[in-house]
Design a protein around this motif. Structure first.
Motif, PDB file in Angstrom:
ATOM      1  N   THR A  88      63.644  33.296  13.511  1.00 27.96           N
ATOM      2  CA  THR A  88      64.876  33.116  13.151  1.00 27.96           C
ATOM      3  C   THR A  88      65.231  31.674  13.763  1.00 27.96           C
ATOM      4  O   THR A  88      64.769  31.230  14.852  1.00 27.96           O
ATOM      5  CB  THR A  88      66.069  33.885  13.609  1.00 27.96           C
ATOM      6  OG1 THR A  88      65.696  35.202  13.375  1.00 27.96           O
ATOM      7  CG2 THR A  88      67.452  33.400  13.559  1.00 27.96           C
ATOM      8  N   ARG A  92      70.642  29.480  12.835  1.00 25.47           N
ATOM      9  CA  ARG A  92      71.007  30.636  12.398  1.00 25.47           C
ATOM     10  C   ARG A  92      71.221  31.627  13.604  1.00 25.47           C
ATOM     11  O   ARG A  92      71.953  32.459  13.494  1.00 25.47           O
ATOM     12  CB  ARG A  92      69.838  31.160  11.323  1.00 25.47           C
ATOM     13  CG  ARG A  92      70.044  30.605   9.877  1.00 25.47           C
ATOM     14  CD  ARG A  92      69.184  31.279   8.874  1.00 25.47           C
ATOM     15  NE  ARG A  92      68.248  30.567   8.372  1.00 25.47           N
ATOM     16  CZ  ARG A  92      67.204  30.752   7.702  1.00 25.47           C
ATOM     17  NH1 ARG A  92      67.353  31.859   7.101  1.00 25.47           N
ATOM     18  NH2 ARG A  92      66.156  29.921   7.318  1.00 25.47           N
ATOM     19  N   PHE A 177      71.600  43.861  10.407  1.00 20.78           N
ATOM     20  CA  PHE A 177      70.821  42.590  10.024  1.00 20.78           C
ATOM     21  C   PHE A 177      69.615  42.861   9.245  1.00 20.78           C
ATOM     22  O   PHE A 177      68.576  43.438  10.006  1.00 20.78           O
ATOM     23  CB  PHE A 177      70.832  41.763  11.222  1.00 20.78           C
ATOM     24  CG  PHE A 177      70.123  40.362  10.970  1.00 20.78           C
ATOM     25  CD1 PHE A 177      70.320  39.581   9.824  1.00 20.78           C
ATOM     26  CD2 PHE A 177      69.263  39.829  11.695  1.00 20.78           C
ATOM     27  CE1 PHE A 177      69.905  38.337   9.820  1.00 20.78           C
ATOM     28  CE2 PHE A 177      68.541  38.552  11.771  1.00 20.78           C
ATOM     29  CZ  PHE A 177      68.964  37.747  10.450  1.00 20.78           C
ATOM     30  N   ASP A 179      66.454  41.681   7.977  1.00 18.18           N
ATOM     31  CA  ASP A 179      65.471  40.621   8.267  1.00 18.18           C
ATOM     32  C   ASP A 179      63.968  40.942   8.318  1.00 18.18           C
ATOM     33  O   ASP A 179      63.342  40.555   9.026  1.00 18.18           O
ATOM     34  CB  ASP A 179      65.894  39.893   9.395  1.00 18.18           C
ATOM     35  CG  ASP A 179      65.213  38.564   9.538  1.00 18.18           C
ATOM     36  OD1 ASP A 179      64.538  37.835   8.469  1.00 18.18           O
ATOM     37  OD2 ASP A 179      64.898  38.118  10.541  1.00 18.18           O
ATOM     38  N   HIS A 182      61.352  41.320   2.535  1.00 19.38           N
ATOM     39  CA  HIS A 182      61.897  40.513   1.542  1.00 19.38           C
ATOM     40  C   HIS A 182      61.425  40.827   0.186  1.00 19.38           C
ATOM     41  O   HIS A 182      60.812  39.940  -0.851  1.00 19.38           O
ATOM     42  CB  HIS A 182      61.743  39.096   1.821  1.00 19.38           C
ATOM     43  CG  HIS A 182      62.088  38.432   3.148  1.00 19.38           C
ATOM     44  ND1 HIS A 182      61.566  38.463   4.141  1.00 19.38           N
ATOM     45  CD2 HIS A 182      63.389  38.068   3.437  1.00 19.38           C
ATOM     46  CE1 HIS A 182      62.123  38.089   5.322  1.00 19.38           C
ATOM     47  NE2 HIS A 182      63.418  37.831   4.754  1.00 19.38           N
ATOM     48  N   ASP A 207      68.959  38.426   5.094  1.00 16.78           N
ATOM     49  CA  ASP A 207      68.000  37.098   5.175  1.00 16.78           C
ATOM     50  C   ASP A 207      67.530  36.600   4.019  1.00 16.78           C
ATOM     51  O   ASP A 207      67.052  37.667   3.380  1.00 16.78           O
ATOM     52  CB  ASP A 207      67.394  37.360   6.549  1.00 16.78           C
ATOM     53  CG  ASP A 207      66.573  36.192   6.750  1.00 16.78           C
ATOM     54  OD1 ASP A 207      67.346  35.207   7.086  1.00 16.78           O
ATOM     55  OD2 ASP A 207      65.300  35.954   6.764  1.00 16.78           O
ATOM     56  N   ASP A 208      67.369  35.652   3.863  1.00 12.71           N
ATOM     57  CA  ASP A 208      66.666  35.017   2.700  1.00 12.71           C
ATOM     58  C   ASP A 208      66.708  35.379   1.353  1.00 12.71           C
ATOM     59  O   ASP A 208      65.904  35.959   0.777  1.00 12.71           O
ATOM     60  CB  ASP A 208      65.000  35.054   3.211  1.00 12.71           C
ATOM     61  CG  ASP A 208      64.561  33.952   3.986  1.00 12.71           C
ATOM     62  OD1 ASP A 208      65.399  33.034   4.182  1.00 12.71           O
ATOM     63  OD2 ASP A 208      63.727  34.334   5.029  1.00 12.71           O
ATOM     64  N   TYR A 236      70.995  30.837   2.702  1.00 14.52           N
ATOM     65  CA  TYR A 236      69.969  31.730   3.662  1.00 14.52           C
ATOM     66  C   TYR A 236      70.456  32.857   3.944  1.00 14.52           C
ATOM     67  O   TYR A 236      69.436  33.876   3.725  1.00 14.52           O
ATOM     68  CB  TYR A 236      69.882  30.741   5.106  1.00 14.52           C
ATOM     69  CG  TYR A 236      69.517  29.273   4.743  1.00 14.52           C
ATOM     70  CD1 TYR A 236      68.359  29.085   4.513  1.00 14.52           C
ATOM     71  CD2 TYR A 236      70.431  28.328   4.898  1.00 14.52           C
ATOM     72  CE1 TYR A 236      67.789  27.811   4.444  1.00 14.52           C
ATOM     73  CE2 TYR A 236      69.784  27.004   4.821  1.00 14.52           C
ATOM     74  CZ  TYR A 236      68.637  26.644   4.400  1.00 14.52           C
ATOM     75  OH  TYR A 236      68.432  25.412   4.299  1.00 14.52           O
ATOM     76  N   TRP A 237      71.555  33.119   3.959  1.00 15.11           N
ATOM     77  CA  TRP A 237      72.097  34.505   4.321  1.00 15.11           C
ATOM     78  C   TRP A 237      73.063  35.084   3.108  1.00 15.11           C
ATOM     79  O   TRP A 237      73.896  34.087   2.640  1.00 15.11           O
ATOM     80  CB  TRP A 237      72.871  34.622   5.548  1.00 15.11           C
ATOM     81  CG  TRP A 237      71.766  34.674   6.628  1.00 15.11           C
ATOM     82  CD1 TRP A 237      70.528  34.897   6.714  1.00 15.11           C
ATOM     83  CD2 TRP A 237      72.258  34.513   8.076  1.00 15.11           C
ATOM     84  NE1 TRP A 237      70.362  34.825   7.967  1.00 15.11           N
ATOM     85  CE2 TRP A 237      71.254  34.643   8.956  1.00 15.11           C
ATOM     86  CE3 TRP A 237      73.514  34.542   8.676  1.00 15.11           C
ATOM     87  CZ2 TRP A 237      71.284  34.576  10.243  1.00 15.11           C
ATOM     88  CZ3 TRP A 237      73.542  34.479  10.133  1.00 15.11           C
ATOM     89  CH2 TRP A 237      72.474  34.407  10.771  1.00 15.11           C
TER      90      TRP A 237
END
Length: 255
Positions: A88, A92, A177, A179, A182, A207-208, A236-237
């Protein structure tokens, strides 16, 4: 990378700041949290931790259980490389700190500990919070456990996300969260599995969301879910809230 650049240009055209927000809840979140210029002492702790990782030449074997890295595909990587390409960012981590502090989050779940940069930021936001962080890669989980072993409110579990989510005790989380993986199907599966843990004021952060077309499709599916009322795209989020008192609305906010 070309996909992300194209999507970022589109985001710039459609996004706004607080002046384009008419929801009192989101306006307060943007002005008092997103754009909070306070120089919190925790920022230095976050910076010091990230700096130490960036200088760490220790090499570990990485097991990519998700989409992997866009940059470093080699299984053996230095801590410094992971911090640079997968950890991270400081910016962020500071935002995550502000969000957890602003929303007074007490029960937090993180999918994807990585090197613990975000984990540490969440802990600093509320030292009394109960933070559970799940990491799939054994070597990364072991490293982060050692780095954060003196932080009493963090519990790091080394396990595959899907398996561990099935074993989570009945609980509600103030903040989750996402993360760690992906990929569309995995992200949607984790979201559905964790929906029962959300309460009216919970926040889920993804995230992403422009990591790939696949991930953007997952984000679009999530924000359209009937239980999601407020969704915020920061590029980004992707953030979603479940506030039943609020009409469904989507925001694109530059940070």
């Amino acid at each position: 990378m070309l996909y992300q650049i194209q999507q970022y240009l589109k985001f710039l055209l459609r996004s706004t700041n607080q002046h384009g927000v008419h929801s009192p809840f989101v306006y307060q979140l943007v002005t008092q949290c997103f754009y909070d210029k306070t120089k919190y002492s925790a920022y230095q702790t976050i910076k010091n931790y990230k700096s130490a990782l960036s200088k760490n030449k220790q090499r570990i074997t990485v097991t990519d259980l998700g989409a992997g890295s866009h940059v470093d595909k080699h299984p053996e990587r230095s801590i410094a490389s992971i911090a640079k390409y997968a950890g991270t960012s400081t910016k962020r981590a500071r935002l995550l700190y502000r969000l957890a502090k602003h929303l007074d989050c007490s029960n937090i779940l993180e999918l994807g500990t990585s090197l613990g940069i975000a984990t540490q930021a969440l802990s600093l936001a509320n030292p009394k919070a109960c933070i559970t962080s799940i990491e799939g890669c054994p070597s990364i989980a072991n490293f982060s456990k050692k780095q954060l072993q003196n932080v009493g409110n963090i519990k790091i579990i080394q396990e595959d996300f899907s398996k561990q989510l099935q074993d989570l005790p009945p609980h509600t989380f103030d903040l989750v969260f996402f993360d760690g993986n992906h990929q569309k199907d995995a992200t949607l599966s984790y979201f559905e599995n964790l929906l029962p843990t959300a309460h009216n004021d919970s926040l889920f952060i993804f995230d992403d969301i422009y990591w790939s077309e696949d991930m953007t499709e997952a984000w679009n599916t999530i924000k359209q879910h009937p239980k999601v009322t407020v969704s915020i795209d920061t590029f980004y989020w992707g953030l979603v809230f479940f506030r039943k008192e609020q009409a469904k609305e989507h925001f694109n906010i530059r940070i």
